[in-house]
Design an enzyme around this catalytic site. Structure first.
Site, PDB file in Angstrom:
ATOM      1  CB  SER A 120       3.419  -4.457 -34.679  1.00  0.00           C
ATOM      2  OG  SER A 120       2.916  -5.698 -34.254  1.00  0.00           O
TER       3      SER A 120
ATOM      4  CB  CYS B 115      -6.163  -4.969 -35.121  1.00  0.00           C
ATOM      5  SG  CYS B 115      -7.201  -6.406 -35.463  1.00  0.00           S
TER       6      CYS B 115
ATOM      7  CG  HIS C 137      -8.325  -5.398 -31.626  1.00  0.00           C
ATOM      8  ND1 HIS C 137      -7.447  -6.358 -32.076  1.00  0.00           N
ATOM      9  CD2 HIS C 137      -7.691  -4.750 -30.627  1.00  0.00           C
ATOM     10  CE1 HIS C 137      -6.320  -6.280 -31.410  1.00  0.00           C
ATOM     11  NE2 HIS C 137      -6.441  -5.308 -30.503  1.00  0.00           N
TER      12      HIS C 137
END
Lengths: 692, 371
Positions: free
Chosen positions: A326, A381, A368
């Site tokens: 990420s 997310c 989320h």
């Protein structure tokens, strides 16, 4: 006819006198010949023979030059020289190696495994290539060998300088190490200096790359010596010219701190000045101690290093390749912004996104809710990025990745960087002859799939996002470097990303524990957890070490006026939770060294001492276990280089095309839905234990 | 020399040879002193002592009557041949080559003594050979046998240098005895043909190697060529006047091998230069001139051949040694008379000189033969 006449005494006498005259003339002729030859040698060729006689008489001994120092940005030594006493062997001159070694072992109290090492080297060494017996000797031992010299032919005791790395293992990969020249080196250079006892050349890292600059000019001692090499008297000495120093951009204290803070993990830390590109720290641990490498590598040490699954011989900063996870999300978000996406555009995350006939999961299966760009970053997310990546397209994302430094090779003074892959449709077609698929985009936007980067690239990416300048990593200090020019991003966009990254740490994000304990300095960062194997093999959090997820963290500080950027990669740390505490403490060290040191000292108590102490303990346990019977003989220089290279090969790229979506591994901290303080995660103190 | 002022016993001595000899030996002693690094007692002392002892021996030889020489020629020769066989046997038993016999108080090298020995026996042979026979095979065959036995034994040892020295002495005596010139020319021609054959088939490997290295010393600068190369460096670096007494680096730092024996001339030339070398050559020339003069003035055929043969034997030593050290001949272990340190060669050369002195005395005592 004389023969027919009767020969009389008178004839014979006459003949005798004539022949005596002939002999006399012969003598005279020979005498003249000898006189002429004498004149030819002594007068006509006098110069030639005088030169030959001088070269016989005068023996030139080279004095190895003192090596140039390697300095950090403040002038502290990373590599220095210290005066020492040493003993070398010249294999060609040793009569009885066994007897000589037995005597030396007694005089210098050498342990048996060291004696075996030296015997191996002695057997392999060619001709006049010196073999080091011992260095850093005290005066008593040195004197003990010196007085026994007459019975120890081929033994050369001398005082000189040896290379010294004050920070030891912390700078192993950064600076490299030195060693005696190998036969190969000598073949290449044919310089008598290379076979001078006590002379070392750079074998790795900066020591090797800047060999010409660091080496200096040898001094010389002219002596009158007999044919058997005994020195009769000194004729004069020319001092050596020390090599030139190199000043690095490194901050020695920070470098040492970063290396120590990695602790028992296998990983790397890069800290950069995000305005100039100066590399302040570049640590890869575990490492080797360049001090003991420079004395030659012993069998026990070699066994210890080569059998370690944490690959201490690989410089992971430049040669470690990892899926960035990420940590690419701020970069992807920036590409969205630059492509014109409204940051307020939202998507609803219900824990997954159906693409075609497949569902791509978010790391948070519970979803989320409504996610805009900022939330997409601070909550990491996945669904947000799945959705908009398809809209923007891979080419724009890949272009931004390259623009920010991923997949790029930087001009660093180290050979063989692994620069990884930034995948795009053209690349996949070239490499696998397959069309780009939607799931490829989906994988790439969360830093999985084909995407592979090294920690230096991540640090550059963090720096460029932080400062918006086109910084290049610099290792050589240049105080007059021109200011780095802008990347051309809109400051508004950067501010947006910065705010989202600050939220990661200081707000509702995934790394609330990364907040640094310094007033008025806020850290902005992004976590990353990269899967190593599919969830069908291991869950990435526990189980076999080599199947655990890699932990990533990129960050910069201060958030509102970015100056320092940092990237941390912990191999198989089980997730970003292993990485960001390290980044936090390293960044803390820059602003408040005392606070950071206090934390580190607490950790080192639990880890069983600092790096040196732990390596020494490990060495002793190996030595006790294997002693001189360490099965793997010490490789000679050429082999060593090869094996070190072998140890450095980066993780292999996937050989076959991936055809599935990577399931994103969960981020370590549970997302905090409100501004409230994040729930306590696993305490950092226990996190490193997972690495062992 | 004005005899009135000098006692007769002293004036009678053959100063024409004694003075050059003393000059040469003293010079040799000085060179040896330097070669020993300034230590007189290492070599120079024994060098001078030996000279004195062998000079007395030469004086005694000089007093012996010609009759004794004639009578003893064959027995001495026979004994020497026996000793050579003995050496060969002992060497064979002991395994390896041996050139000397240990007599307890000294080591005796029979092949050394054979050098004057062969001259003596051939001089005797041609003096008893009827004059008419000198042109026939009867003049050659016995001489060839007399030479063949010892030369063969010495070559077997194997000692090529001494073997050649013995043959050279013998051939010189045969040449002076008046044997037909064409025999020598023929033998010379045959030698030219045989030399390559001998080189490839007769010589030992180490001998062949020496010859090859002589032809190209640089081919093996650290092995066999080392001697020649270092010797040339020593002589060449000396220049015209040398490096000065005690300053020869080649000898003092042990680069020159055998600096006190076979290569003593190089040691000398390094420190005394070309002038020292010319001095040595001139002194030798004086000695040889004296020897040949004695031979020419000798009263009879025996003493004439004897004196000339002895002179040429010494000449052969000097000639081969100097050619060797200057790189004109292969390395053979032949020392330089009166300068090299070594008892055997000093003895041989002093026997030769004593014999020539004896001949000189005979010619003074007896009237010169009318023939």
């Amino acid at each position: 006819m004389r023969q027919k006449l009767p020969v009389t005494s008178a004839i014979l006498t006459n003949r005798f006198e004539r022949r005596t005259f002939v002999l006399g003339a012969l003598q005279g002729g020979v005498g003249l010949l000898l006189a002429a030859r004498l004149g030819y040698l002594a007068v006509a060729q006098n110069e030639k023979y005088q030169a030959a006689s001088e070269s016989n008489r005068v023996n030139l001994t080279l004095i190895p030059p003192r090596r140039g120092w390697v300095l950090d940005r403040f002038g502290n030594a990373l590599a220095a020289n210290r005066a020492d006493f040493r003993v070398d062997l010249i294999p060609d001159r040793v009569d009885d190696p066994d007897k000589t070694m037995a005597t030396l072992a007694g005089l210098l109290s050498l342990p048996p495994d060291k004696v075996r090492d030296i015997r191996d080297k002695l057997d392999k060494a060619r001709g006049f290539q010196p073999v080091e017996v011992a260095s850093s000797l005290d005066w008593d031992k040195f004197a003990a060998v010196s007085v026994r010299l007459p019975e120890l032919p081929g033994v050369i005791p001398q005082r000189g300088y040896s290379r010294y790395y004050p920070a030891g293992a912390s700078v192993g990969h950064l600076v490299g190490y030195v060693g005696a020249a190998s036969a190969e080196d000598y073949e290449k250079e044919r310089n008598p200096l290379l076979i001078t006892p006590g002379f070392k050349i750079g074998k790795d890292g900066l020591e090797k790359h800047f060999e010409a600059r660091l080496r200096g000019v040898p001094g010389a001692r002219r002596v009158e010596a007999t044919a058997s090499g005994r020195i009769v008297r000194d004729l004069g000495t020319r001092e050596d010219v020390p090599g030139k120093p190199i000043a690095l951009t490194i901050n020695a204290g920070l470098q040492d701190y970063a290396a120590r803070r990695i602790g028992l993990e296998s990983g790397s830390v890069v800290v950069m000045d995000c305005e100039t590109g100066d590399i302040l720290a570049m640590a890869s641990m575990p490492s080797f101690d360049p001090n003991s490498f420079s004395d030659g590598i012993g069998r026990v040490e070699w066994k210890m290093l080569s059998e370690d699954d944490h690959v201490p011989l690989r410089n992971k900063v430049l040669r470690g390749l990892y899926p960035p996870g990420s940590t690419v999300k701020p970069m992807v978000a920036l590409s969205f912004l630059e492509a014109g996406l409204d940051p307020n555009a939202s998507v609803g995350c219900a824990g997954g996104l159906r693409v075609g006939n497949r569902v791509f999961h978010c790391w948070n299966r519970r979803g989320h809710g409504s996610v805009d760009m900022a939330k997409g970053i601070y909550q990491s997310c996945d669904v947000y990025f799945y959705h908009f990546a398809q809209q923007i397209g891979m080419d724009k994302i890949a272009a931004m990745a390259r623009r920010l430094g991923l997949g790029q090779e930087f001009p660093m003074p180290y050979p063989g960087q692994s620069y990884g892959t930034v995948p795009d449709p053209a690349w996949k077609l070239r490499k696998y002859k397959k069309e780009w698929a939607v799931y490829d985009t989906v994988n790439a936007t969360i830093g999985q799939g084909y995407m592979l980067v090294n920690p230096l690239q991540q640090a550059v990416m963090a720096s460029r996002i932080a400062s918006g300048r086109q910084v290049m990593p610099k290792l050589l200090l240049d105080r007059n470097a021109p200011p780095v020019k802008s990347m051309g991003f809109s400051q508004e966009h950067l501010d947006y990303i910065h705010a989202a990254m600050s939220e990661v740490v200081n707000g509702r994000g995934t790394a609330g524990k990364a907040r640094i304990p310094v007033d008025n300095v806020l850290l902005a960062g992004k976590t990353g957890t990269a899967q190593v194997v599919g969830l069908n093999i291991a869950n990435g959090k526990s189980g076999a070490w080599k199947y655990r997820d890699h932990g990533h963290f990129i960050c910069f500080a201060p958030f509102d006026k970015p100056k320092y950027a940092c990237a941390v990669v912990i191999e198989h740390g089980g997730g970003s939770g292993a990485a960001y505490p390290i980044a936090r403490d390293v960044m803390t060290y820059i602003f408040a060294p005392d606070k950071a040191m206090a934390v580190l000292e607490e950790f080192e108590k639990q880890w069983g001492g600092n790096v040196q102490q732990r390596m020494a303990a490990r060495y002793n346990s190996f030595a006790a276990k294997y002693g001189e019977s360490a099965p793997k003989p010490v490789p000679d220089d050429e082999d060593l280089t090869e094996q070190v290279e072998e140890g450095r090969k980066p993780a292999e790229e996937p050989a076959t095309a991936q055809t599935d979506a990577a399931a994103p591994p969960p981020e370590p901290e549970q997302p905090a839905p409100a501004v409230a303080a994040p729930p306590p995660p696993a305490p950092p103190a226990t996190a490193p234990a997972g690495g062992q | 020399m004005p005899r009135a002022y000098v006692p007769a016993a002293i004036a009678r001595q053959p100063w024409g040879v004694l003075l050059p000899l003393m000059a040469l030996v003293s010079f040799g002693a000085a060179v040896l002193d330097s070669a020993a690094g300034g230590r007189f007692e290492t070599w120079s002392m024994s060098h001078l002592l030996r000279f004195v002892v062998f000079l007395i021996m030469a004086m005694v030889i000089a007093r012996l009557p010609q009759e004794l020489f004639r009578k003893m020629a064959l027995p001495v020769y026979g004994v020497l041949c026996l000793l050579l066989v003995l050496v060969e046997l002992i060497g064979g038993i002991g395994g390896g080559s041996q050139r000397w016999l240990n007599l307890g108080f000294m080591t005796l090298q029979p092949s050394e003594l054979m050098k004057p020995g062969i001259v003596l026996v051939l001089a005797w042979f041609y003096s008893v050979l009827p004059i008419g026979e000198t042109q026939s095979w009867r003049a050659l065959f016995p001489a060839a046998v007399l030479l063949g036995i010892p030369a063969g034994l010495v070559m077997l040892q194997p000692d090529l240098g001494t073997g050649l020295a013995i043959s050279f002495g013998a051939v010189v005596v045969m040449f002076l005895a008046g044997l037909p010139l064409r025999w020598f020319l023929g033998a010379g021609a045959a030698g030219l043909v045989a030399a390559p054959l001998a080189f490839f088939f007769l010589l030992h490997d180490y001998q062949r190697n020496r010859v090859l290295v002589f032809l190209d010393p640089e081919s093996d600068p650290l092995g066999t060529g080392y001697h020649i190369t270092q010797s040339k460096i020593a002589i060449g670096s000396g220049g015209l006047i040398g490096k000065g007494f005690g300053n020869g680096s080649q000898s003092h730092l042990n680069y020159l091998p055998e600096s006190h024996t076979d290569f003593v001339f190089a040691t000398m030339a390094e420190e005394w230069g070309m002038l020292g070398g010319l001095f040595v050559l001139v002194v030798f020339w004086l000695i040889f001139r004296w020897g040949l003069k004695v031979a020419r003035n000798a009263p009879d055929r025996f003493s004439r051949l004897l004196a000339a043969g002895m002179t040429m034997t010494i000449f052969f030593y000097m000639c081969i040694n100097l050619m060797m050290v200057m790189g004109l001949a292969p390395v053979v272990g032949i020392p330089l008379p009166w300068m090299s340190h070594g008892g055997s060669s000093m003895m041989t050369n002093m026997i030769c000189v004593g014999t020539i002195m004896a001949v000189e005395r005979w010619s003074r005592a007896g009237p010169r033969s009318l023939s």
